[in-house]
Design an enzyme around this catalytic site. Structure first.
Site, PDB file in Angstrom:
ATOM      1  N   GLU A 119      69.908  51.638  41.426  1.00 15.04           N
ATOM      2  CA  GLU A 119      71.117  51.988  41.274  1.00 15.04           C
ATOM      3  C   GLU A 119      71.920  51.950  40.064  1.00 15.04           C
ATOM      4  OE1 GLU A 119      69.615  50.131  43.563  1.00 15.04           O
ATOM      5  OE2 GLU A 119      70.640  50.005  45.358  1.00 15.04           O
ATOM      6  N   ARG A 128      44.840  54.907  45.338  1.00 16.76           N
ATOM      7  CA  ARG A 128      44.328  53.773  44.807  1.00 16.76           C
ATOM      8  C   ARG A 128      45.302  53.266  43.859  1.00 16.76           C
ATOM      9  NH1 ARG A 128      38.213  54.795  42.697  1.00 16.76           N
ATOM     10  NH2 ARG A 128      36.956  54.503  44.743  1.00 16.76           N
ATOM     11  N   LEU A 143      35.862  51.797  41.122  1.00 11.84           N
ATOM     12  CA  LEU A 143      36.963  51.211  41.802  1.00 11.84           C
ATOM     13  C   LEU A 143      38.334  51.346  40.924  1.00 11.84           C
ATOM     14  CD1 LEU A 143      35.789  48.454  44.150  1.00 11.84           C
ATOM     15  CD2 LEU A 143      36.005  50.803  44.596  1.00 11.84           C
TER      16      LEU A 143
HETATM   17  C1  AOF Z   1      68.262  47.306  45.103  1.00  9.85           C
HETATM   18  N1  AOF Z   1      67.759  48.281  44.276  1.00  9.85           N
HETATM   19  O1  AOF Z   1      66.261  49.354  43.119  1.00  9.85           O
HETATM   20  C2  AOF Z   1      65.574  47.399  44.377  1.00  9.85           C
HETATM   21  C3  AOF Z   1      66.006  46.323  45.388  1.00  9.85           C
HETATM   22  O2  AOF Z   1      64.826  39.603  41.880  1.00  9.85           O
HETATM   23  P1  AOF Z   1      65.720  40.823  42.019  1.00  9.85           P
HETATM   24  O3  AOF Z   1      67.098  40.369  41.855  1.00  9.85           O
HETATM   25  O4  AOF Z   1      65.269  41.940  41.449  1.00  9.85           O
HETATM   26  O5  AOF Z   1      65.822  41.072  43.514  1.00  9.85           O
HETATM   27  C4  AOF Z   1      64.735  41.421  44.392  1.00  9.85           C
HETATM   28  C5  AOF Z   1      65.189  42.126  45.758  1.00  9.85           C
HETATM   29  O6  AOF Z   1      65.959  43.047  45.385  1.00  9.85           O
HETATM   30  C6  AOF Z   1      64.142  42.732  46.834  1.00  9.85           C
HETATM   31  O7  AOF Z   1      63.684  41.570  47.419  1.00  9.85           O
HETATM   32  C7  AOF Z   1      64.795  43.601  47.383  1.00  9.85           C
HETATM   33  O8  AOF Z   1      65.689  42.853  48.200  1.00  9.85           O
HETATM   34  C8  AOF Z   1      65.607  44.083  46.271  1.00  9.85           C
HETATM   35  N2  AOF Z   1      65.284  45.288  45.882  1.00  9.85           N
HETATM   36  N3  AOF Z   1      67.368  46.570  45.849  1.00  9.85           N
HETATM   37  O9  AOF Z   1      69.297  47.197  45.503  1.00  9.85           O
HETATM   38  C9  AOF Z   1      66.498  48.177  43.875  1.00  9.85           C
HETATM   39  N4  AOF Z   1      64.271  47.370  44.148  1.00  9.85           N
HETATM   40 ZN    ZN Z   2      69.983  45.988  43.565  1.00  9.10          ZN
END
Ligand code: AOF
Ligand code: ZN
Length: 371
Positions: free
Chosen positions: A60, A191, A211
């Site tokens: 976002e 992969r 691999l």
């Molecule tokens: C989002 N947008 O693109 C992603 C999300 O360690 P942090 O702060 O980066 O948080 C990791 C958590 O963020 C992950 O476990 C999942 O809940 C969320 N991922 N959320 O709004 C994103 N990749």
């Molecule tokens: Zn986020």
């Protein structure tokens, strides 16, 4: 709250976009965001973002930065619920609110306990229209690894086999090409999108595979390699061991790995895993638990027959891709432990898709009610 005609189209586009970073975002899922401005004259994407390599910044934030002022009153299509927590980055739900986004359409609720509906709730409290669950089936398939690790604390297991038209995997001790170039390219892509890839020691002996992902431009995207050792001695001269310093390689020891072999493997830079066979059987639950604890979300199992049969028997395989060629191997081959006809609803499998690659057809099956 009204779902609009274009919502499915844009969320599916976001789902496809998120695939670019699958396997490259660490323990974070690869999420995509499209910011779309619409009028009667049509729709225009004003900002795009995918979770950055390594997991941050989130999708976002990247899309909002690209759109700038054009984000105001747009619709945000996000493949996973925007986060609500102050982690390494501030909450994405708040960033969408601050940017003046008017609508948010998402495919899937984030099961992370710090989010779990709270991202959607924050947006609604701020007066933003939120539509959930659009295109969730496709998004869930790509998020399967993340969802599996969050809910079952183990990676999602995808098993792949190449079968001749008469349902054989090859000839004992020999490398027999079964599927064609197009299928091979598809397997290399699978992969590249996986965190780890696993084969049995028998496959090292017969095929001596590297691999790695060797698709042009994707050479650096080879996953961790795992060798399931059996009861016969490991072929130490194999390519995977010789290149263990370049591509991380792990061995799950079996009776065929004597202490001298262990020392030898360690000296070559191969890591030996703690999970040991139980009564001669491959320790699937312990192995998957170990890999989950290391933060691995997806495991791609490439055979051979013994490994495929034991993985299937463990009940821990989530997805199966059978690449079926149109050539017959005839007598004396290795029978496949699974065939397109036998993976049916009675055995808990649903046929998801059939795609043609050259002269081969790849049939994909998923286990119902499991992530
Ligand atoms: C989002 N947008 O693109 C992603 C999300 O360690 P942090 O702060 O980066 O948080 C990791 C958590 O963020 C992950 O476990 C999942 O809940 C969320 N991922 N959320 O709004 C994103 N990749
Ligand atoms: Zn986020």
């Amino acid at each position: 709250m009204t779902k609009l005609a274009q919502d499915s189209r844009f969320i599916d586009a976001a789902t496809r976009y998120a695939r670019r970073h699958m396997g490259l975002t660490g323990t974070n899922p690869s999420v995509a965001t499209l910011l779309v401005q619409g009028s009667e004259a049509g729709h225009q994407i004003v900002g795009r973002g995918i979770t950055a390599l390594g997991g941050r910044p989130h999708a976002e934030r990247i899309a909002l930065d690209e759109a700038g002022e054009a984000a105001r009153s747009s619709t945000a299509y996000v493949t996973l619920e925007p986060c609500a927590h102050h982690g390494v980055t501030p909450p994405c739900a708040q960033a969408l609110i601050d940017a003046g986004v008017a609508r948010v359409v998402t495919a899937y609720v984030d099961p992370d306990s710090r989010v779990d509906g709270q991202g959607h709730a924050m947006l609604r409290v701020a007066g933003i229209e939120v539509i959930e669950g659009v295109g969730s089936e496709h998004a869930a398939r790509d998020l399967a690894g993340y969802l599996s690790r969050k809910s079952s604390f183990r990676p999602h297991v995808h098993l792949k086999l190449a079968l001749s038209a008469d349902n054989q995997l090859g000839r004992p001790g020999q490398e027999v090409p079964i599927t064609g170039e197009e299928s091979r390219a598809q397997v290399h892509l699978m992969r590249a999108q996986s965190d780890a890839i696993l084969v049995g020691a028998g496959t090292l002996r017969s095929d001596d595979p590297s691999l790695t992902c060797r698709l042009p431009g994707l050479e650096t995207r080879s996953p961790l390699r795992i060798i399931l050792a059996g009861n016969t001695p490991l072929p130490l001269e194999s390519r995977v061991f010789a290149t263990a310093r370049d591509v991380p390689t792990l061995v799950v020891p079996g009776a065929g790995v004597a202490s001298e072999t262990r020392r030898h493997l360690s000296a070559m830079g191969v890591e030996l895993l703690g999970a040991e066979p139980v009564n001669g059987r491959a320790p699937w639950p312990e192995l998957l638990e170990d890999l989950g604890a290391r933060g691995l979300s997806t495991l791609f199992v490439e055979g051979g027959a013994t490994v495929a049969a034991s993985a299937l028997a463990s009940g821990l395989v989530d997805r199966i891709s059978l690449f079926q060629a149109d050539m017959e191997l005839g007598e004396g081959g290795i029978s496949s432990p699974m065939t397109v006809d036998r993976l049916d609803a009675d055995h808990g499998w649903t046929h998801i898709s059939a795609h043609r690659y050259g002269n081969d057809i790849c049939h994909t099956f998923e286990r119902r009610n499991e992530t």
